[in-house]
Design an enzyme around this catalytic site. Structure first.
Site, PDB file in Angstrom:
ATOM      1  N   HIS A  48       0.830  -1.206   0.000  1.00  0.00           N
ATOM      2  CA  HIS A  48       0.000   0.000   0.000  1.00  0.00           C
ATOM      3  C   HIS A  48       0.865   1.257   0.000  1.00  0.00           C
ATOM      4  CE1 HIS A  48      -2.343   3.118   2.296  1.00  0.00           C
ATOM      5  NE2 HIS A  48      -3.142   2.899   1.286  1.00  0.00           N
ATOM      6  N   GLU A  51       2.167   1.906  -3.404  1.00  0.00           N
ATOM      7  CA  GLU A  51       1.110   2.507  -4.220  1.00  0.00           C
ATOM      8  C   GLU A  51       1.070   4.024  -4.044  1.00  0.00           C
ATOM      9  OE1 GLU A  51      -3.107   3.880  -3.605  1.00  0.00           O
ATOM     10  OE2 GLU A  51      -3.033   1.764  -2.999  1.00  0.00           O
ATOM     11  N   HIS A  52       1.175   4.489  -2.807  1.00  0.00           N
ATOM     12  CA  HIS A  52       1.222   5.929  -2.545  1.00  0.00           C
ATOM     13  C   HIS A  52       2.469   6.568  -3.148  1.00  0.00           C
ATOM     14  CE1 HIS A  52      -1.881   6.866   0.743  1.00  0.00           C
ATOM     15  NE2 HIS A  52      -2.156   5.637   0.328  1.00  0.00           N
ATOM     16  N   GLU A 128      -4.424   7.683   7.713  1.00  0.00           N
ATOM     17  CA  GLU A 128      -5.383   6.755   7.094  1.00  0.00           C
ATOM     18  C   GLU A 128      -5.656   5.571   8.021  1.00  0.00           C
ATOM     19  OE1 GLU A 128      -5.981   4.442   2.802  1.00  0.00           O
ATOM     20  OE2 GLU A 128      -4.106   5.511   3.233  1.00  0.00           O
TER      21      GLU A 128
END
Length: 420
Positions: A48, A51-52, A128
């Site tokens: 993840h 991905e950022h 998040e």
């Protein structure tokens, strides 16, 4: 005749197009057949975070330029990470397709992950994670998967944990890209108004700097089951009760989807009618079936006032236990209609089409046409649903519960109900 074409380049990269001449746009993206379950648990959250970070600068573009160059032409850019797939995708007008391809190829092959951007994004991801922890109907599913698949990457949270993200190093992120963003694990897909051969030539030119393929560390899923309870001072109690389901590649996949639809999808489902409409025990309740390449999860989510738990849990267990022997032809026909319509309606979205084709190539090894999917849906019979229900509901249950839980009966009592 199918509009879908697949070309495999000499380096192993697969290029997929779905040509729709009647639209003015193209959805294009790079999909990686890797996600959380490919991580080492010591770097849980790396998929993840990568991905950022791929949006945060390349050798020739900074983060602001990456965003602006797409939005300058009215395009929309996004990404997601799941347990088995990571996607970077853009939807824009057909004349700007090759601009999008240039940006995507630059991000995937030339990301530099500057230290200052890593530190900044580290804080964003921890925000998040905090948001997820503050959303009970999200975090209860993280608890559920960690209990269903303990000490396994498949069960680890997609976002990672604060402790791990706080210490995630640049070399771990770059190493993840080097290991997993390789030709055999990637697919470049586009749906919309484009020419297949021209697109393939452009992809071959743009994606020349991918790293060589390496070995995979993905471990076979090992479902365990069990329970986890987290007492919190909330207005509602959040419950997920589930079982080992059907893998994505299994012949019973569509049967399991239909069974979940009858049990808990939509206002006509058994759970909605019995639990909400007839008894008023919940605002939200639904059944789900989530599949992976080698395993699956079949379960029920419910959010309710804590005083309703003594009545709610027996009703859910009762609906689960009787569905395998009481399905009617009317219910089967309705569930089939729901799945057929969702399959065909998804074809109206270029992004949905591209996403489904990419997943087919990466997770199934082939793309199933809408005609094939509908044929599989139509072939499901009541007898197969009875067999699937017997198989699924005989597995060890998993229970995740969050909120005020003083009136939630013991896990042993729930298991007794499910074994009756």
């Amino acid at each position: 005749m199918s509009s879908i074409k697949i070309t495999t380049l000499p380096n192993g990269l697969r290029v997929v197009t779905d040509v729709v001449p009647s639209v003015e746009s193209v959805a294009v993206g790079v999909w990686a057949g890797v996600g959380t379950r490919n991580e080492n648990l010591s770097i849980n959250g790396a998929a993840h975070m990568v991905e950022h970070m791929l949006f945060k600068g390349t050798k020739t573009r900074d983060a602001k330029t990456i965003a602006e160059v797409i939005e300058d032409v009215g395009g929309h850019m996004n990404a997601y990470t799941s347990r088995e797939i990571t996607s970077y995708h853009i939807h824009l007008l057909k004349e700007d397709l090759f601009l999008a391809l240039d940006v995507l190829s630059d991000m995937v092959q030339n990301s530099i992950m500057p230290d200052d951007e890593i530190e900044r994004e580290r804080g964003v991801i921890m925000q998040e994670i905090g948001m997820c922890h503050d959303t009970p109907d999200d975090i209860v599913f993280d608890h559920y998967f960690e209990t269903a698949y303990p000490k396994q990457a498949l069960g680890a949270p997609i976002l990672g944990t604060n402790d791990i993200i706080a210490h995630m190093r640049r070399d771990a992120l770059m190493g993840y890209v080097e290991q997993f963003y390789t030709p055999a694990r990637l697919a470049v897909c586009a749906s919309g108004n484009l020419d297949h051969d021209t697109f393939v030539q452009a992809v071959e030119q743009k994606f020349k700097a991918l790293p060589e393929d390496q070995g995979d560390n993905k471990k076979t899923a090992d479902y365990k089951g069990g329970e986890i309870r987290e007492v919190r001072d909330l207005e509602q109690s959040h419950i997920v009760l589930g079982f080992q389901g059907i893998p994505r590649l299994d012949d019973d996949y569509y049967g399991a989807q239909i069974l979940a639809t009858i049990l808990g999808s939509g206002m006509s489902s058994r759970l909605f009618q019995e639990v909400r409409e007839k008894r008023g025990l919940v605002y939200s309740i639904y059944g789900f079936h989530s599949s992976y390449t080698d395993d699956g999860q079949f379960g029920v989510y419910a959010g309710t006032g804590p005083d309703k738990l003594p009545e709610l849990i027996p009703v859910i267990c009762d609906e689960i236990m009787k569905i395998g022997t009481t399905i009617t032809e009317e219910e089967l026909a309705r569930a089939k209609a729901q799945l057929r319509s969702s399959t065909l309606m998804a074809r109206e979205s270029m992004m949905s089409r591209a996403d489904q084709h990419a997943k087919g190539v990466l997770l199934r090894g082939r793309i199933r046409t809408p005609e094939e999917v509908i044929k599989s849906i139509n072939a499901v019979e009541i007898q197969s649903l009875e067999r699937i229900a017997k198989q699924v509901f005989s597995t060890s249950p998993t229970l995740a519960a969050l909120g005020p839980l003083g009136q939630l009966e013991s896990f042993d009592k729930i298991k007794e109900r499910l074994a009756a």
